[in-house]
Motif scaffolding. Structure first.
Motif, PDB file in Angstrom:
ATOM      1  N   ILE A 139       0.772  -1.175   0.064  1.00 38.95           N
ATOM      2  CA  ILE A 139      -0.114  -0.089  -0.114  1.00 38.95           C
ATOM      3  C   ILE A 139       0.892   1.255   0.048  1.00 38.95           C
ATOM      4  N   VAL A 140       1.903   1.163   0.942  1.00 40.36           N
ATOM      5  CA  VAL A 140       2.781   2.431   1.186  1.00 40.36           C
ATOM      6  C   VAL A 140       3.344   2.945  -0.310  1.00 40.36           C
ATOM      7  N   PRO A 141       3.926   2.100  -1.116  1.00 42.80           N
ATOM      8  CA  PRO A 141       4.603   2.835  -2.477  1.00 42.80           C
ATOM      9  C   PRO A 141       3.565   3.347  -3.093  1.00 42.80           C
ATOM     10  N   PHE A 142       2.255   2.922  -3.525  1.00 42.31           N
ATOM     11  CA  PHE A 142       1.187   3.152  -4.001  1.00 42.31           C
ATOM     12  C   PHE A 142       0.539   4.692  -3.422  1.00 42.31           C
ATOM     13  N   GLY A 160      12.759   3.535  -4.680  1.00 39.08           N
ATOM     14  CA  GLY A 160      13.660   3.295  -3.136  1.00 39.08           C
ATOM     15  C   GLY A 160      12.721   2.410  -2.396  1.00 39.08           C
ATOM     16  N   LEU A 161      11.285   2.799  -2.273  1.00 40.74           N
ATOM     17  CA  LEU A 161      10.562   1.776  -1.492  1.00 40.74           C
ATOM     18  C   LEU A 161      10.330   0.450  -1.898  1.00 40.74           C
ATOM     19  N   LEU A 162      10.275   0.274  -3.199  1.00 36.59           N
ATOM     20  CA  LEU A 162      10.086  -0.906  -4.063  1.00 36.59           C
ATOM     21  C   LEU A 162      11.306  -1.820  -3.796  1.00 36.59           C
ATOM     22  N   LEU A 163      12.425  -1.067  -3.956  1.00 36.75           N
ATOM     23  CA  LEU A 163      13.858  -1.866  -3.749  1.00 36.75           C
ATOM     24  C   LEU A 163      14.008  -2.080  -2.297  1.00 36.75           C
ATOM     25  N   GLN A 164      13.800  -1.285  -1.513  1.00 33.23           N
ATOM     26  CA  GLN A 164      13.830  -1.508  -0.094  1.00 33.23           C
ATOM     27  C   GLN A 164      13.083  -3.049   0.368  1.00 33.23           C
ATOM     28  N   TRP A 165      11.962  -3.135  -0.049  1.00 30.66           N
ATOM     29  CA  TRP A 165      11.042  -4.174   0.465  1.00 30.66           C
ATOM     30  C   TRP A 165      10.965  -5.142  -0.740  1.00 30.66           C
ATOM     31  N   ARG A 166      11.895  -5.364  -1.783  1.00 30.29           N
ATOM     32  CA  ARG A 166      11.846  -6.365  -2.878  1.00 30.29           C
ATOM     33  C   ARG A 166      11.705  -7.676  -2.228  1.00 30.29           C
ATOM     34  N   ARG A 167      12.459  -8.064  -1.211  1.00 30.50           N
ATOM     35  CA  ARG A 167      12.277  -9.424  -0.769  1.00 30.50           C
ATOM     36  C   ARG A 167      11.022  -9.985  -0.082  1.00 30.50           C
ATOM     37  N   GLU A 168      10.174  -8.989   0.222  1.00 29.55           N
ATOM     38  CA  GLU A 168       8.776  -9.134   0.862  1.00 29.55           C
ATOM     39  C   GLU A 168       7.729  -9.306  -0.356  1.00 29.55           C
ATOM     40  N   TYR A 169       8.033  -9.449  -1.548  1.00 25.99           N
ATOM     41  CA  TYR A 169       7.045  -9.504  -2.717  1.00 25.99           C
ATOM     42  C   TYR A 169       7.517 -10.816  -3.160  1.00 25.99           C
ATOM     43  N   GLY A 170       7.021 -11.834  -2.524  1.00 32.15           N
ATOM     44  CA  GLY A 170       7.057 -13.185  -2.752  1.00 32.15           C
ATOM     45  C   GLY A 170       6.473 -13.408  -4.276  1.00 32.15           C
TER      46      GLY A 170
END
Length: 225
Positions: free
Chosen positions: A12-15, A51-61
């Motif tokens: 939600i946050v990146p959007f 940057g947010l998507l890159l930071q959390w990339r490992r959480e997007y299984g």
């Protein structure tokens, strides 16, 4: 429960950041704020959201390597993306519009010369960043969340018609070309539900936006950007 809340937030946050900066661009454009070129705020959008998507990339299984499309699925994604692009540029009659663009993007100078750094930033954002961000929100999160609040337990291939329709309706509200948005939302949802892989709508969305960007620059139809 905490895990599920975090799984929702990272989608939600990146959007939300993207939409907030879009609103800021519109406000700057409407008020004519001195010294601020709202077009370069899009560059800030690319940096922050990327940057947010890159930071959390490992959480997007759902975007992990094992979920990448096979060649036939890739071909379907490209085909659907091109069909949506063709529909998007033809379904622009006044009857198919709601509201108006509040943050138009016209990358030309006072003499009408193309500003290529602006074009590159806009194209990167539209073709590479937006498809990942939006599909994580609209399809991976919202569509499955409507099906069941613990959305990560939902197999996209088991999502019902109600969730598809409602999420597509909300997707439509975020766009000015309402009919084109409905067809695009349904097409991307169909790819996700049919395959169970988020990469398919991401790629289709990227093809649509990438082709649209090339067409806009080639034709000068800046209202589509």
């Amino acid at each position: 429960m905490m895990s599920l809340r975090r799984n929702a937030l990272v989608r939600i946050v990146p959007f939300a950041v993207f939409m907030a900066l879009l609103a800021l661009r519109g406000a700057v454009q409407s008020n004519g704020t001195a010294g601020i070129d709202q077009r370069w705020l899009y560059g800030l959008t690319v940096v922050l959201v990327g940057g947010l998507l890159l930071q959390w990339r490992r959480e997007y299984g759902e975007l992990a390597g094992q979920n990448r499309p096979e060649p036939r699925e890739l071909a379907w994604s490209v085909l659907v993306g091109l069909i949506v692009f063709a529909l998007w540029i033809h379904l622009d009659a006044p009857a198919f519009r709601i509201g108006r663009d509040t943050a138009s993007f016209r990358p030309v100078d006072a003499l009408g010369t193309l500003d290529w750094p602006l074009i590159v930033v806009r194209w990167i954002g539209a073709a590479l960043l937006v498809p990942v961000m939006e599909e994580l929100f609209w399809r991976s999160f919202l569509m499955r969340w409507i099906e069941r609040s613990q959305f990560e337990t939902v197999d996209p291939r088991r999502v019902g018609l109600r969730a598809i329709v409602l999420s597509t309706f909300v997707f439509m509200l975020a766009h000015t070309l309402w009919l084109a948005a409905i067809l695009a939302g349904l097409a991307y949802a169909w790819l996700y539900v049919k395959s169970g892989k988020l990469w398919l709508p991401v790629i289709a969305h990227a093809v649509t936006n990438g082709a649209l960007g090339i067409w806009v620059v080639a034709t000068g139809n800046w209202t589509f950007w």
